[in-house]
Write a protein that holds these residues in place. Sequence first.
Motif, PDB file in Angstrom:
ATOM      1  N   THR A 237       0.830  -1.207   0.000  1.00 52.24           N
ATOM      2  CA  THR A 237       0.000   0.000   0.000  1.00 52.24           C
ATOM      3  C   THR A 237       0.861   1.252   0.000  1.00 52.24           C
ATOM      4  OG1 THR A 237      -0.122  -0.118   2.403  1.00 52.24           O
ATOM      5  CG2 THR A 237      -1.949  -1.100   1.156  1.00 52.24           C
ATOM      6  N   GLY A 238       1.674   1.408  -1.028  1.00 56.28           N
ATOM      7  CA  GLY A 238       2.439   2.633  -1.182  1.00 56.28           C
ATOM      8  C   GLY A 238       3.665   2.732  -0.312  1.00 56.28           C
ATOM      9  N   TRP A 239       4.456   1.705  -0.236  1.00 56.63           N
ATOM     10  CA  TRP A 239       5.670   1.723   0.578  1.00 56.63           C
ATOM     11  C   TRP A 239       6.877   2.139  -0.247  1.00 56.63           C
ATOM     12  CZ3 TRP A 239       9.027  -1.673  -1.607  1.00 56.63           C
ATOM     13  CH2 TRP A 239       8.485  -2.735  -2.330  1.00 56.63           C
ATOM     14  N   VAL A 240       7.880   2.716   0.439  1.00 57.60           N
ATOM     15  CA  VAL A 240       9.156   3.080  -0.165  1.00 57.60           C
ATOM     16  C   VAL A 240      10.246   2.711   0.838  1.00 57.60           C
ATOM     17  CG1 VAL A 240      10.603   4.962  -1.049  1.00 57.60           C
ATOM     18  CG2 VAL A 240       8.129   5.001  -1.449  1.00 57.60           C
ATOM     19  N   PHE A 241      11.277   2.001   0.362  1.00 54.75           N
ATOM     20  CA  PHE A 241      12.409   1.609   1.199  1.00 54.75           C
ATOM     21  C   PHE A 241      13.715   1.909   0.480  1.00 54.75           C
ATOM     22  CE2 PHE A 241       9.295  -1.871   2.336  1.00 54.75           C
ATOM     23  CZ  PHE A 241       9.012  -1.425   3.623  1.00 54.75           C
TER      24      PHE A 241
ATOM     25  N   LYS B  90      14.527  -9.050  -1.418  1.00 54.01           N
ATOM     26  CA  LYS B  90      14.109  -9.312  -2.793  1.00 54.01           C
ATOM     27  C   LYS B  90      12.881  -8.460  -3.103  1.00 54.01           C
ATOM     28  CE  LYS B  90      14.353 -13.698  -3.989  1.00 54.01           C
ATOM     29  NZ  LYS B  90      14.107 -15.146  -3.995  1.00 54.01           N
ATOM     30  N   VAL B  91      12.838  -7.957  -4.331  1.00 50.77           N
ATOM     31  CA  VAL B  91      11.713  -7.120  -4.748  1.00 50.77           C
ATOM     32  C   VAL B  91      11.454  -7.355  -6.231  1.00 50.77           C
ATOM     33  CG1 VAL B  91      13.151  -5.098  -5.293  1.00 50.77           C
ATOM     34  CG2 VAL B  91      10.770  -4.771  -4.631  1.00 50.77           C
ATOM     35  N   GLN B  92      10.196  -7.238  -6.601  1.00 53.52           N
ATOM     36  CA  GLN B  92       9.822  -7.321  -8.012  1.00 53.52           C
ATOM     37  C   GLN B  92       9.828  -5.918  -8.592  1.00 53.52           C
ATOM     38  OE1 GLN B  92       6.433  -9.781  -9.161  1.00 53.52           O
ATOM     39  NE2 GLN B  92       5.711  -8.064 -10.376  1.00 53.52           N
TER      40      GLN B  92
ATOM     41  N   GLU C 168      12.165   0.117 -13.160  1.00 57.59           N
ATOM     42  CA  GLU C 168      10.981   0.490 -12.390  1.00 57.59           C
ATOM     43  C   GLU C 168      11.021  -0.265 -11.063  1.00 57.59           C
ATOM     44  OE1 GLU C 168       6.837  -0.062 -10.966  1.00 57.59           O
ATOM     45  OE2 GLU C 168       8.061  -1.618 -11.856  1.00 57.59           O
ATOM     46  N   ALA C 169      10.858   0.469  -9.959  1.00 62.01           N
ATOM     47  CA  ALA C 169      10.877  -0.057  -8.591  1.00 62.01           C
ATOM     48  C   ALA C 169      12.270  -0.505  -8.144  1.00 62.01           C
ATOM     49  CB  ALA C 169       9.854  -1.179  -8.391  1.00 62.01           C
TER      50      ALA C 169
ATOM     51  N   TRP D 176      10.260   0.507  -4.388  1.00 66.91           N
ATOM     52  CA  TRP D 176       8.882   0.845  -4.060  1.00 66.91           C
ATOM     53  C   TRP D 176       7.979  -0.206  -4.694  1.00 66.91           C
ATOM     54  CZ3 TRP D 176      11.934   3.356  -7.524  1.00 66.91           C
ATOM     55  CH2 TRP D 176      11.489   3.456  -8.817  1.00 66.91           C
ATOM     56  N   GLU D 177       6.705  -0.110  -4.391  1.00 72.88           N
ATOM     57  CA  GLU D 177       5.736  -1.080  -4.889  1.00 72.88           C
ATOM     58  C   GLU D 177       5.724  -1.112  -6.415  1.00 72.88           C
ATOM     59  OE1 GLU D 177       0.982  -1.994  -4.262  1.00 72.88           O
ATOM     60  OE2 GLU D 177       1.821  -0.087  -3.639  1.00 72.88           O
ATOM     61  N   ASN D 178       5.922  -2.288  -6.985  1.00 70.67           N
ATOM     62  CA  ASN D 178       5.921  -2.479  -8.433  1.00 70.67           C
ATOM     63  C   ASN D 178       4.544  -2.142  -8.999  1.00 70.67           C
ATOM     64  OD1 ASN D 178       6.720  -3.303 -11.015  1.00 70.67           O
ATOM     65  ND2 ASN D 178       6.262  -5.436 -10.615  1.00 70.67           N
TER      66      ASN D 178
END
Length: 138
Positions: A13-17, A29-31, A118-119, A134-136
């Motif tokens: 829901t709109g996260w940024v790390f 890991k992130v998509q 992206e992301a 951030w959220e893909n």
Amino acid sequence: MRYVCLDPDGTGTGWVFVIVAAGTGVVYKVQGGGHRCAQYAQEGYLIPVFGRGLDQELKDIFVGELKGHGARRGGWPPALLDRLRAAVALHVYGSANRDDLFPTPLALDESRLADIDEAWVPVVTPDGPGVLVWENSD
């Protein structure tokens, strides 16, 4: 190694790390990659970035301008690169191992332009190299 999937079920829901590169034994890991759904990973430690709409300009660039195709592999027009520089200049706190505890803006790591997707944007943090995630969008 321990692996942590950020947003494993896609219901974020709109996260940024920021993942700061470090030998921690923990790999995040992130998509990313827009419609390609690329899988990225970085060993290090996680810094949450707090605030509303912090990823809006990033989404405008990658989803709007780049039409969800993600990476440009280094071929960034100057105006779009300027927008990306401004979008990643989010203020974060460095580690508590420093005397300077005031928030410092992130900077685009221009030595790694070919890695931008992206992301998944390489940045320079108060503690060294990292990746802004951030959220893909897919």
